[in-house]
Design a protein around this motif. Structure first.
Motif, PDB file in Angstrom:
ATOM      1  N   ASN A  34       0.834  -1.203   0.000  1.00  0.00           N
ATOM      2  CA  ASN A  34       0.000   0.000   0.000  1.00  0.00           C
ATOM      3  C   ASN A  34       0.869   1.254   0.000  1.00  0.00           C
ATOM      4  O   ASN A  34       0.364   2.365  -0.092  1.00  0.00           O
ATOM      5  CB  ASN A  34      -0.931  -0.004   1.219  1.00  0.00           C
ATOM      6  CG  ASN A  34      -0.187  -0.211   2.523  1.00  0.00           C
ATOM      7  OD1 ASN A  34       0.833  -0.896   2.560  1.00  0.00           O
ATOM      8  ND2 ASN A  34      -0.684   0.384   3.596  1.00  0.00           N
ATOM      9  N   SER A  35       2.179   1.079   0.118  1.00  0.00           N
ATOM     10  CA  SER A  35       3.100   2.215   0.129  1.00  0.00           C
ATOM     11  C   SER A  35       3.994   2.173  -1.117  1.00  0.00           C
ATOM     12  O   SER A  35       4.181   3.185  -1.783  1.00  0.00           O
ATOM     13  CB  SER A  35       3.967   2.141   1.390  1.00  0.00           C
ATOM     14  OG  SER A  35       4.281   3.415   1.852  1.00  0.00           O
ATOM     15  N   LEU A 194      -8.124   8.375  -4.385  1.00  0.00           N
ATOM     16  CA  LEU A 194      -8.229   6.910  -4.362  1.00  0.00           C
ATOM     17  C   LEU A 194      -6.879   6.248  -4.124  1.00  0.00           C
ATOM     18  O   LEU A 194      -6.655   5.093  -4.516  1.00  0.00           O
ATOM     19  CB  LEU A 194      -8.825   6.431  -5.690  1.00  0.00           C
ATOM     20  CG  LEU A 194     -10.190   7.032  -6.056  1.00  0.00           C
ATOM     21  CD1 LEU A 194     -10.635   6.550  -7.444  1.00  0.00           C
ATOM     22  CD2 LEU A 194     -11.245   6.664  -5.003  1.00  0.00           C
ATOM     23  N   ALA A 195      -5.950   6.973  -3.479  1.00  0.00           N
ATOM     24  CA  ALA A 195      -4.588   6.460  -3.280  1.00  0.00           C
ATOM     25  C   ALA A 195      -4.577   5.058  -2.669  1.00  0.00           C
ATOM     26  O   ALA A 195      -3.794   4.207  -3.078  1.00  0.00           O
ATOM     27  CB  ALA A 195      -3.784   7.416  -2.404  1.00  0.00           C
ATOM     28  N   HIS A 196      -5.455   4.820  -1.697  1.00  0.00           N
ATOM     29  CA  HIS A 196      -5.468   3.510  -1.021  1.00  0.00           C
ATOM     30  C   HIS A 196      -6.661   2.665  -1.440  1.00  0.00           C
ATOM     31  O   HIS A 196      -7.041   1.730  -0.739  1.00  0.00           O
ATOM     32  CB  HIS A 196      -5.435   3.702   0.497  1.00  0.00           C
ATOM     33  CG  HIS A 196      -4.146   4.295   0.973  1.00  0.00           C
ATOM     34  ND1 HIS A 196      -2.999   3.551   1.130  1.00  0.00           N
ATOM     35  CD2 HIS A 196      -3.798   5.576   1.251  1.00  0.00           C
ATOM     36  CE1 HIS A 196      -2.008   4.336   1.511  1.00  0.00           C
ATOM     37  NE2 HIS A 196      -2.462   5.576   1.585  1.00  0.00           N
ATOM     38  N   SER A 197      -7.248   3.019  -2.586  1.00  0.00           N
ATOM     39  CA  SER A 197      -8.406   2.284  -3.103  1.00  0.00           C
ATOM     40  C   SER A 197      -8.085   1.593  -4.416  1.00  0.00           C
ATOM     41  O   SER A 197      -8.389   0.408  -4.596  1.00  0.00           O
ATOM     42  CB  SER A 197      -9.572   3.259  -3.357  1.00  0.00           C
ATOM     43  OG  SER A 197      -9.819   4.093  -2.255  1.00  0.00           O
ATOM     44  N   VAL A 198      -7.464   2.335  -5.348  1.00  0.00           N
ATOM     45  CA  VAL A 198      -7.279   1.807  -6.699  1.00  0.00           C
ATOM     46  C   VAL A 198      -6.395   0.555  -6.658  1.00  0.00           C
ATOM     47  O   VAL A 198      -5.316   0.551  -6.082  1.00  0.00           O
ATOM     48  CB  VAL A 198      -6.695   2.886  -7.643  1.00  0.00           C
ATOM     49  CG1 VAL A 198      -5.318   3.373  -7.182  1.00  0.00           C
ATOM     50  CG2 VAL A 198      -6.625   2.381  -9.067  1.00  0.00           C
ATOM     51  N   TYR A 220      -1.039   0.181  -4.751  1.00  0.00           N
ATOM     52  CA  TYR A 220      -1.591  -1.122  -5.145  1.00  0.00           C
ATOM     53  C   TYR A 220      -1.491  -1.385  -6.652  1.00  0.00           C
ATOM     54  O   TYR A 220      -1.758  -2.495  -7.089  1.00  0.00           O
ATOM     55  CB  TYR A 220      -3.049  -1.239  -4.707  1.00  0.00           C
ATOM     56  CG  TYR A 220      -3.250  -1.342  -3.219  1.00  0.00           C
ATOM     57  CD1 TYR A 220      -3.096  -2.550  -2.549  1.00  0.00           C
ATOM     58  CD2 TYR A 220      -3.612  -0.227  -2.457  1.00  0.00           C
ATOM     59  CE1 TYR A 220      -3.304  -2.658  -1.184  1.00  0.00           C
ATOM     60  CE2 TYR A 220      -3.821  -0.318  -1.088  1.00  0.00           C
ATOM     61  CZ  TYR A 220      -3.669  -1.537  -0.455  1.00  0.00           C
ATOM     62  OH  TYR A 220      -3.877  -1.630   0.897  1.00  0.00           O
ATOM     63  N   LEU A 221      -1.141  -0.377  -7.461  1.00  0.00           N
ATOM     64  CA  LEU A 221      -0.995  -0.627  -8.896  1.00  0.00           C
ATOM     65  C   LEU A 221       0.403  -1.124  -9.254  1.00  0.00           C
ATOM     66  O   LEU A 221       0.647  -1.508 -10.398  1.00  0.00           O
ATOM     67  CB  LEU A 221      -1.328   0.634  -9.708  1.00  0.00           C
ATOM     68  CG  LEU A 221      -2.782   1.114  -9.604  1.00  0.00           C
ATOM     69  CD1 LEU A 221      -3.010   2.307 -10.520  1.00  0.00           C
ATOM     70  CD2 LEU A 221      -3.756  -0.009  -9.940  1.00  0.00           C
ATOM     71  N   ASN A 222       1.338  -1.045  -8.307  1.00  0.00           N
ATOM     72  CA  ASN A 222       2.675  -1.639  -8.480  1.00  0.00           C
ATOM     73  C   ASN A 222       3.473  -1.024  -9.631  1.00  0.00           C
ATOM     74  O   ASN A 222       4.280  -1.712 -10.267  1.00  0.00           O
ATOM     75  CB  ASN A 222       2.560  -3.161  -8.695  1.00  0.00           C
ATOM     76  CG  ASN A 222       1.602  -3.811  -7.723  1.00  0.00           C
ATOM     77  OD1 ASN A 222       1.748  -3.639  -6.506  1.00  0.00           O
ATOM     78  ND2 ASN A 222       0.615  -4.527  -8.213  1.00  0.00           N
ATOM     79  N   GLY A 223       3.270   0.269  -9.898  1.00  0.00           N
ATOM     80  CA  GLY A 223       3.936   0.924 -11.022  1.00  0.00           C
ATOM     81  C   GLY A 223       5.385   1.318 -10.766  1.00  0.00           C
ATOM     82  O   GLY A 223       6.054   1.813 -11.675  1.00  0.00           O
ATOM     83  N   GLY A 224       5.884   1.102  -9.549  1.00  0.00           N
ATOM     84  CA  GLY A 224       7.287   1.391  -9.254  1.00  0.00           C
ATOM     85  C   GLY A 224       7.467   2.736  -8.581  1.00  0.00           C
ATOM     86  O   GLY A 224       6.587   3.611  -8.643  1.00  0.00           O
ATOM     87  N   PRO A 225       8.634   2.915  -7.931  1.00  0.00           N
ATOM     88  CA  PRO A 225       8.870   4.137  -7.151  1.00  0.00           C
ATOM     89  C   PRO A 225       8.682   5.398  -7.992  1.00  0.00           C
ATOM     90  O   PRO A 225       9.262   5.528  -9.058  1.00  0.00           O
ATOM     91  CB  PRO A 225      10.324   3.988  -6.671  1.00  0.00           C
ATOM     92  CG  PRO A 225      10.897   2.846  -7.429  1.00  0.00           C
ATOM     93  CD  PRO A 225       9.770   1.988  -7.904  1.00  0.00           C
ATOM     94  N   GLY A 226       7.859   6.312  -7.510  1.00  0.00           N
ATOM     95  CA  GLY A 226       7.626   7.562  -8.225  1.00  0.00           C
ATOM     96  C   GLY A 226       6.807   7.397  -9.495  1.00  0.00           C
ATOM     97  O   GLY A 226       6.814   8.274 -10.358  1.00  0.00           O
ATOM     98  N   ALA A 227       6.071   6.294  -9.612  1.00  0.00           N
ATOM     99  CA  ALA A 227       5.234   6.071 -10.815  1.00  0.00           C
ATOM    100  C   ALA A 227       4.267   7.238 -10.996  1.00  0.00           C
ATOM    101  O   ALA A 227       3.856   7.873 -10.020  1.00  0.00           O
ATOM    102  CB  ALA A 227       4.447   4.766 -10.680  1.00  0.00           C
ATOM    103  N   PRO A 228       3.884   7.523 -12.245  1.00  0.00           N
ATOM    104  CA  PRO A 228       2.899   8.589 -12.472  1.00  0.00           C
ATOM    105  C   PRO A 228       1.592   8.296 -11.742  1.00  0.00           C
ATOM    106  O   PRO A 228       1.234   7.133 -11.537  1.00  0.00           O
ATOM    107  CB  PRO A 228       2.677   8.549 -13.990  1.00  0.00           C
ATOM    108  CG  PRO A 228       3.889   7.887 -14.539  1.00  0.00           C
ATOM    109  CD  PRO A 228       4.343   6.915 -13.495  1.00  0.00           C
TER     110      PRO A 228
END
Ligand SMILES: *Cc1c(COP(=O)(O)O)cnc(C)c1O
Length: 406
Positions: A34-35, A194-198, A220-228
């Motif tokens: 979640n972080s 929706l930071a902790h929802s999507v 939760y989208l797992n896009g990587g550190p600093g993802a858009p």
């Protein structure tokens, strides 16, 4: 309940195979997705292709041949599917903080005769700082109320109600449908974070009639550190939507290089500058994991994991108090407990490879991402909490050392 029962639940889990799509270090129980979500296994190869073949070989031609400029919409629509948004209403761009600014400022322009922005005191600080900035610049009042008092704080003076659906500390979840309807009844516009929802549970932006929404790409989208991050603008507002950062990528014809700003039609207007191609490529690849996933199944498993963790902690660890609501309707996908020494407790857990995080002043927080966590992980994590708290292992001075990022 025994550990063997957990093993049975894992065998019966319809999402069990999804775990193999992630690279997770051996022996680590990762309760911090979640972080910063973990690395989907295929992302490095996809990034290597974008770096070496697109950037390295095709160079600037890639803007057209690889459609780099469309990445914000392509990725935006993929995120949109997860949050129940209409096609063409989500752009993946910028950071969440910047998108909060764009959404809040645009929202208040939809109600120019009203003077109040409402948020709640459990909101994430960056959202509140940005709202304060907008309110100060526009001469509005920022009304910060207790999370349980949002509904009664919405009156005819309110222009914007801006909330984060899931409390980053406790995991308490707002009822998006009820609050959106109440705000609309009072004539206000709603912005949901929706930071902790999507990616954690189904969201139905179009169905609840949300006006604006924003969210993170790296949780939760797992896009990587600093993802858009992303921004949603309801189609009914596209024509009136006023992005306060009038950058060239939000222009109707950026490559005309006219000095007069003419806003683009549709969600393109939510853009600002050059897209973060590498970050978007990683996020795009990461979203493949969700392609054939039913978010209802994700929610069901998430409730199973969080219920089990709360049951075990409440049964085994008297010294802590769980602050996450037990009612499934009222919580997101994390479990938090309070303890006066939550910081060294979390550090001692991390030393045992059970990775959660600490939120000041006294919260230990554990995110449960259903795509890669198993019931046995929940069991083993709860055992670790019981041992760390019960034995006083956290008192070791090395667990008291604070780094800059907690
Ligand atoms: C994580 C989070 C953010 C992060 O914002 P950034 O601009 O990406 O640093 C913002 N708002 C909420 C509610 C969050 O949980």
């Amino acid at each position: 309940m025994t550990r063997a029962d957990c093993e049975t639940l894992d065998i019966e889990d319809p999402l069990a195979a999804v775990r193999d799509r992630f690279t997770l270090p051996d022996g680590v129980i990762y309760l911090d997705g979640n972080s910063l979500g973990p690395l989907p296994t295929h992302v490095p190869e996809r990034l290597r292709q974008v770096v070496e073949e697109q950037w390295g070989t095709d160079l600037i031609r890639s803007w057209n041949t690889h459609h780099w400029a469309d990445l914000p919409y392509r990725v935006g629509d993929r995120i949109g599917r997860l949050v129940g948004a209409e096609a063409g209403s989500v752009a993946a761009a910028d950071t969440t903080s910047v998108n909060v600014y764009k959404a809040i400022d645009a929202a208040r322009w939809l109600r120019p005769d009203r003077r109040v922005i409402v948020t709640d005191s459990s909101n994430f600080p960056t959202d509140v700082y940005v709202m304060r900035g907008v309110a100060d610049a526009a001469g509005l009042e920022l009304r910060v109320v207790e999370p349980g008092h949002v509904l009664e704080s919405i009156d005819g003076s309110v222009a914007v109600v801006a909330l984060t659906q899931v409390d980053y500390r406790t995991g308490r979840r707002h009822d998006m449908g009820t609050i959106t309807a109440a705000a609309h009844d009072a004539g206000a516009v709603v912005v949901w974070d929706l930071a902790h929802s999507v990616g954690a549970f189904p969201v139905a932006l179009a169905d609840v009639g949300a006006d604006f929404a924003v969210g993170c790409g790296y949780k939760y989208l797992n896009g990587g550190p600093g993802a858009p991050a992303f921004i949603y603008v309801a189609p009914r507002h596209h024509a009136e939507f006023r992005n306060p950062i009038t950058g060239w990528f939000g222009h109707a014809a950026p490559f005309e290089f006219s000095l007069e700003f003419v806003p683009a039609e549709g969600i393109a207007r939510a853009r600002v500058g050059t897209p973060h191609v590498l970050g978007l490529a990683a996020l795009d690849a990461a979203l493949d994991v969700f392609d054939d996933i039913d978010m209802g199944a994700v929610r069901e498993k998430s409730l199973g994991l969080t219920d089990l963790f709360m049951d075990l902690i409440e049964a085994w660890v008297d010294e802590v108090s769980v602050v996450t609501p037990r009612n499934p309707e009222r919580r997101g996908s994390q479990v938090s407990f309070r303890h006066a020494h939550a910081f060294p407790i979390v550090q001692a857990l991390i030393a045992r490879n059970v990775i959660g995080d600490f939120r000041t002043p006294d919260i230990a927080r554990f995110g449960f991402a259903a795509l890669y966590l198993r019931y046995v992980d929940v069991w083993d994590a709860a055992v670790a909490v019981r041992e760390v708290v019960g034995s006083g292992e956290w008192r070791d001075p090395r667990h008291a050392v604070r780094s800059a990022v907690t």
